[in-house]
Design a protein around this motif. Structure first.
Motif, mmCIF file in Angstrom:
data_model
loop_
_atom_site.group_PDB
_atom_site.id
_atom_site.type_symbol
_atom_site.label_atom_id
_atom_site.label_comp_id
_atom_site.label_asym_id
_atom_site.label_seq_id
_atom_site.Cartn_x
_atom_site.Cartn_y
_atom_site.Cartn_z
ATOM 1 N N ASP B 57 0.833 -1.198 0.000
ATOM 2 C CA ASP B 57 0.000 0.000 0.000
ATOM 3 C C ASP B 57 0.872 1.255 0.000
ATOM 4 O OD1 ASP B 57 -2.453 1.141 -0.074
ATOM 5 O OD2 ASP B 57 -2.736 1.179 2.083
ATOM 6 N N LEU B 60 2.321 1.704 -3.395
ATOM 7 C CA LEU B 60 1.253 2.121 -4.311
ATOM 8 C C LEU B 60 0.854 3.582 -4.123
ATOM 9 C CD1 LEU B 60 -1.306 -0.816 -4.357
ATOM 10 C CD2 LEU B 60 -0.403 0.330 -6.347
ATOM 11 N N LEU B 81 -4.745 -12.163 -6.163
ATOM 12 C CA LEU B 81 -6.122 -12.257 -6.684
ATOM 13 C C LEU B 81 -6.756 -13.596 -6.314
ATOM 14 C CD1 LEU B 81 -5.834 -10.844 -10.328
ATOM 15 C CD2 LEU B 81 -7.085 -9.808 -8.429
ATOM 16 N N LEU B 90 -9.800 -8.743 -3.006
ATOM 17 C CA LEU B 90 -10.396 -7.470 -3.415
ATOM 18 C C LEU B 90 -9.340 -6.362 -3.419
ATOM 19 C CD1 LEU B 90 -12.883 -5.741 -4.078
ATOM 20 C CD2 LEU B 90 -13.291 -5.525 -1.645
ATOM 21 N N PHE B 91 -8.498 -6.357 -2.390
ATOM 22 C CA PHE B 91 -7.400 -5.388 -2.314
ATOM 23 C C PHE B 91 -6.537 -5.504 -3.575
ATOM 24 C CE2 PHE B 91 -2.864 -4.862 -1.385
ATOM 25 C CZ PHE B 91 -2.812 -3.575 -0.879
ATOM 26 N N ALA B 93 -7.355 -6.798 -6.570
ATOM 27 C CA ALA B 93 -8.073 -6.385 -7.788
ATOM 28 C C ALA B 93 -8.167 -4.861 -7.872
ATOM 29 C CB ALA B 93 -9.468 -7.006 -7.804
ATOM 30 N N GLU B 94 -8.500 -4.235 -6.757
ATOM 31 C CA GLU B 94 -8.635 -2.771 -6.750
ATOM 32 C C GLU B 94 -7.277 -2.113 -6.984
ATOM 33 O OE1 GLU B 94 -11.427 -0.847 -6.106
ATOM 34 O OE2 GLU B 94 -12.816 -2.001 -4.884
ATOM 35 N N SER B 95 -6.224 -2.732 -6.449
ATOM 36 C CA SER B 95 -4.892 -2.145 -6.618
ATOM 37 C C SER B 95 -4.439 -2.251 -8.074
ATOM 38 C CB SER B 95 -3.880 -2.844 -5.705
ATOM 39 O OG SER B 95 -4.277 -2.703 -4.365
ATOM 40 N N ILE B 96 -4.736 -3.386 -8.702
ATOM 41 C CA ILE B 96 -4.389 -3.524 -10.130
ATOM 42 C C ILE B 96 -5.166 -2.481 -10.933
ATOM 43 C CG2 ILE B 96 -4.568 -5.032 -12.159
ATOM 44 C CD1 ILE B 96 -3.997 -7.407 -10.286
ATOM 45 N N ASN B 97 -6.435 -2.334 -10.601
ATOM 46 C CA ASN B 97 -7.247 -1.313 -11.277
ATOM 47 C C ASN B 97 -6.628 0.069 -11.099
ATOM 48 O OD1 ASN B 97 -9.239 -2.663 -12.550
ATOM 49 N ND2 ASN B 97 -10.927 -1.785 -11.367
ATOM 50 N N MET B 98 -6.115 0.322 -9.894
ATOM 51 C CA MET B 98 -5.540 1.630 -9.613
ATOM 52 C C MET B 98 -4.310 1.881 -10.498
ATOM 53 S SD MET B 98 -3.913 3.102 -6.112
ATOM 54 C CE MET B 98 -5.153 2.497 -5.023
ATOM 55 N N GLU B 100 -3.663 0.443 -13.398
ATOM 56 C CA GLU B 100 -4.138 0.615 -14.783
ATOM 57 C C GLU B 100 -4.732 2.005 -14.981
ATOM 58 O OE1 GLU B 100 -5.485 -4.033 -15.470
ATOM 59 O OE2 GLU B 100 -6.995 -2.455 -15.409
ATOM 60 N N THR B 104 -4.120 4.943 -17.724
ATOM 61 C CA THR B 104 -5.147 5.426 -18.652
ATOM 62 C C THR B 104 -5.426 6.916 -18.434
ATOM 63 O OG1 THR B 104 -6.793 4.470 -17.186
ATOM 64 C CG2 THR B 104 -6.293 3.226 -19.127
#
Lengths: 476, 245
Positions: B57, B60, B81, B90-91, B93-98, B100, B104
């Motif tokens: 964290d 990140l 995951l 969930l942590f 998945a959300e971190s990977i999204n963050m 990405e 973007t």
């Protein structure tokens, strides 16, 4: 006989924002026609646009604007004693406990913001500056002060606000709504039922992690505040409702007394979806019902479509839901579809009547990275459509922990394997679909769920009235 | 001699979480320098089990992470995951999204700036961002991002704005797309093939084409220039020098 009045306390949702929680609140009010509702909403700014027409049994609506400072001529009678209480509360909160707030809230007159006491009194200022020395001595005090102020101002607003009169208070989240509810409970001595769709403190924690402007120790401070708001709300709630077992366990982990917790799932309108007339359409159709936004991970759906299309040539894919919430993400998804040469078989439909799609979909896919209890799975089951989904929220429970149809988040290969299994085993799927539909009818019927809420309201209001009468007779 | 005894007695003292904040505290005489040494010399790797989510964290929370750090994070998070604890998954998945989303968002910003004026700087940055985004994605979506990156270097080429670094990026994109013949042709067309950067690049192409003889020959050409090579190139080549000799 007087109709019972329930005060729904809502933060950032109904009637100003559309979405899952708002739709649930609207349907609950419409269903419980014999109960009067008062809306007590908490908004970031005033004059927000109302997105719902309020049902006739909404008898009052009061909006508390978090950024609006309170002013009142009444002041706490014993400021020093109040500050001492607050210091004691902070010490307990820092120790991970949920302290009793009755004395503090009892001393703060409604309409009065304690901001002045927190800043201008010697004791208040000492509390603030000593917290900085303890937690943040190596950084400028001004940073700490403004972070503290923005975090606490909103709580002072809630503590000062005058809650509407009601027989029962029902916040639909913890956080500021939960704080407003526990203030109302203490001041009015009325029952409090809490429903959590997601878990407020967990959702805020994720937002804090994403926020660029909250750094270092400030992240810990905000996370700590939201955890404490949930902890306090759990302490004061007479009943704590989670949508599914995993969330109930997390509530207990944060201090919710187990005996006060209960699971009541969300339900769907069973006759509405079971009336869908299934009709086989040429090809093999995979659909995702949801908004085109990153949290739904549409790109994983597209990647999965590429994998499936290589083994099932007749496969078609439908992304059914609004595309205007995140135009940049939608554009990315469209380009990705073209780049993977899926343009002729991947369709972004926009907002549609989902029942038309449930009539012919062979599989419903859910690729979200975060969900609580996704209703689309129940809708699909009810309409007779099998589901493949990511293992988020209580999806595993809805899919009966059947690993063939579950995948970790962001795993298009595993999702594709689930879709292929359904394609290759039509006879077995008929049996599974029947079983799933039966489960929805028995456990997830919306009318049944709302009826439970009506019963709980009456039961808690009745107990509160009886308790009040007993106290009065004892006093007499 | 450093004294770490204060850890045993300092129960109520300020506990910094990063070496940076510990250094500030030491400079302000709030804590002994050992606090900074302790945090600054922690050698527990980020990917060592059990994974320290707080440490992840903390990394990140920095907005501008380089590609290597992002790749390390993605590797760890992808494993998480599948963690049986739903909150940990969930942590992840959300971190990977963050991660990405950071890419973007930067891409959207650069594209918006291109609408006003097609500047080489923005085109170059876009190619780089797409290339990095491709590195953190597995499967079919990876090639999509690589092709986007290639589109921008092509535009740079059309504008005759291709720098040495752009050539390197172009070749690496082609290698990632398994277009090794195309990459080889670009190398063949280079006017300054004795340039050390290009020699190293040529080695990468030769290796990808499984032409080990060519790799060894290129090693021989690079060896006399050892003193002029930068640190990453030396690290990269030392393995090959060992193998070739």
């Amino acid at each position: 006989m007087k109709r019972p009045t329930v005060c729904l306390i809502l933060e950032g949702s109904y009637p100003f924002i559309t979405g899952g929680v708002s739709a649930w609140v609207h349907q609950l009010i419409l269903y419980l026609k014999d109960i009067d509702f008062v809306l007590y909403t908490i908004s970031p700014s005033k004059d927000q646009t109302q997105r719902y027409e309020l049902p006739a049994n909404v008898v009052d609506h009061r909006d508390m604007v978090l950024s609006a400072a309170k002013q009142s001529k009444r002041r706490p009678s014993q400021v020093r004693a109040l500050i001492d209480e607050v210091i004691g509360i902070h010490q307990q909160l820092l120790g991970g406990k949920a302290p009793e707030l009755d004395a503090v809230i009892g001393q703060i007159p409604e309409g009065y913001s304690v901001y002045a006491e927190a800043i201008k009194s010697d004791a208040g200022w000492h509390l603030l500056s000593s917290r900085n020395r303890e937690k943040n001595p190596a950084y400028p005090f001004s940073d700490f002060f403004w972070a503290w102020k923005s975090a606490h101002d909103m709580m002072f607003t809630v503590l000062a606000d005058r809650a509407p009169e009601a027989d029962l208070y029902h916040p639909v989240s913890t956080g500021y709504a939960g704080l407003a509810a526990l203030c109302a409970k203490i001041r009015r001595d009325k029952p409090l039922i809490l429903t959590e769709h997601g878990l407020y403190h967990k959702e805020r924690e994720m937002e804090i992690r994403k926020a660029q402007f909250i750094r270092g120790y400030q992240r810990d401070m905000w996370t700590g505040i939201y955890n404490n708001l949930s902890r306090l709300c759990y302490r004061y709630a007479d009943l704590i409702i989670a949508l599914f077992e995993h969330n109930r366990r997390l509530q207990i982990e944060l201090g919710a007394p187990e005996a006060k917790t209960r699971v009541i799932p969300n339900g769907i309108e069973v006759p509405f979806y079971s009336a869908v007339a299934r009709k086989k359409k040429e090809g093999f159709h995979v659909g995702l019902v949801g908004r085109v936004v990153p949290i739904k991970d549409i790109k994983t759906f597209i990647s999965m479509a590429k994998i499936v299309s290589e083994s099932i040539p007749e496969a078609e894919f439908h992304c059914i839901g609004p595309t205007d919430e995140d135009p940049g993400y939608f554009e990315d998804c469209q380009i990705l579809v073209q780049s993977l040469k899926l343009a002729d078989r991947f369709h972004f439909t926009g907002r549609q009547d989902v029942r038309e799609y449930y009539a012919f979909l062979d599989v419903l896919l859910l690729t979200s990275v975060r969900e609580a209890q996704p209703l689309v799975i129940l809708e699909a089951y009810c309409a007779g459509v099998p589901v493949v989904a990511t293992r988020v929220g209580n999806v595993a429970e809805l899919i009966d922990y059947d690993d063939r149809f579950l995948a970790p988040s962001k795993d298009p290969e595993k999702l594709a394997a689930g879709v292929r299994y359904i394609y290759e085993h039509p006879e077995e799927m008929k049996r599974i679909v029947e079983k799933n539909k039966d489960r929805v009818v028995r456990f997830y019927d919306r009318d049944m769920v709302f009826q439970t809420y009506g019963d709980l309201y009456r039961q808690h209001i009745g107990a509160s009235v009886a308790g009040g009468q007993n106290q009065a007779s004892e006093a007499g | 001699m450093l004294k770490f005894d204060f850890f045993r007695s300092a129960t109520d003292a300020y506990r910094p979480r990063t070496a940076n904040s510990a250094l500030r505290a030491a400079e302000a005489h709030l804590l002994p320098i050992e606090a900074c040494v302790y945090l600054g010399t922690s050698i527990k790797p980020l990917d060592e089990q059990p994974i320290d989510l707080d440490a992840i964290d903390q990394v990140l929370s920095r907005q501008q992470l380089d590609l290597d750090t992002n790749l390390l994070l993605i590797r760890i998070l992808t494993k998480l995951l599948r963690d049986p604890d739903a909150e940990v998954a969930l942590f992840a998945a959300e971190s990977i999204n963050m991660i990405e989303n950071r890419y973007t968002t930067r891409i959207e910003r650069l594209k918006a700036s291109l609408q006003e004026k097609a500047e080489a700087k923005a085109l170059r940055a876009l190619a780089r961002q797409y290339y990095e985004l491709a590195q953190i994605h597995p499967g079919s979506i990876r090639n999509f991002y690589l092709r986007e990156a290639f589109g921008y270097v092509k535009t740079l080429n059309k504008l005759k704005q291709l720098s040495k670094q752009d050539v390197v990026l172009t070749v690496r994109i082609l290698l990632a797309l398994d277009l090794t013949d195309h990459a080889r042709r670009i190398i063949d067309q280079l006017s300054d093939r004795d340039d050390l950067t290009y020699l190293r690049l040529e080695m990468e192409v030769a290796f990808k084409r499984k032409d080990i003889t060519a790799v060894q020959k290129l090693c021989d050409r690079l060896k006399p220039a050892w003193e002029r090579l930068d640190e990453p190139s030396r690290a990269f080549l030392s393995y090959w020098f060992e193998a070739a000799h």
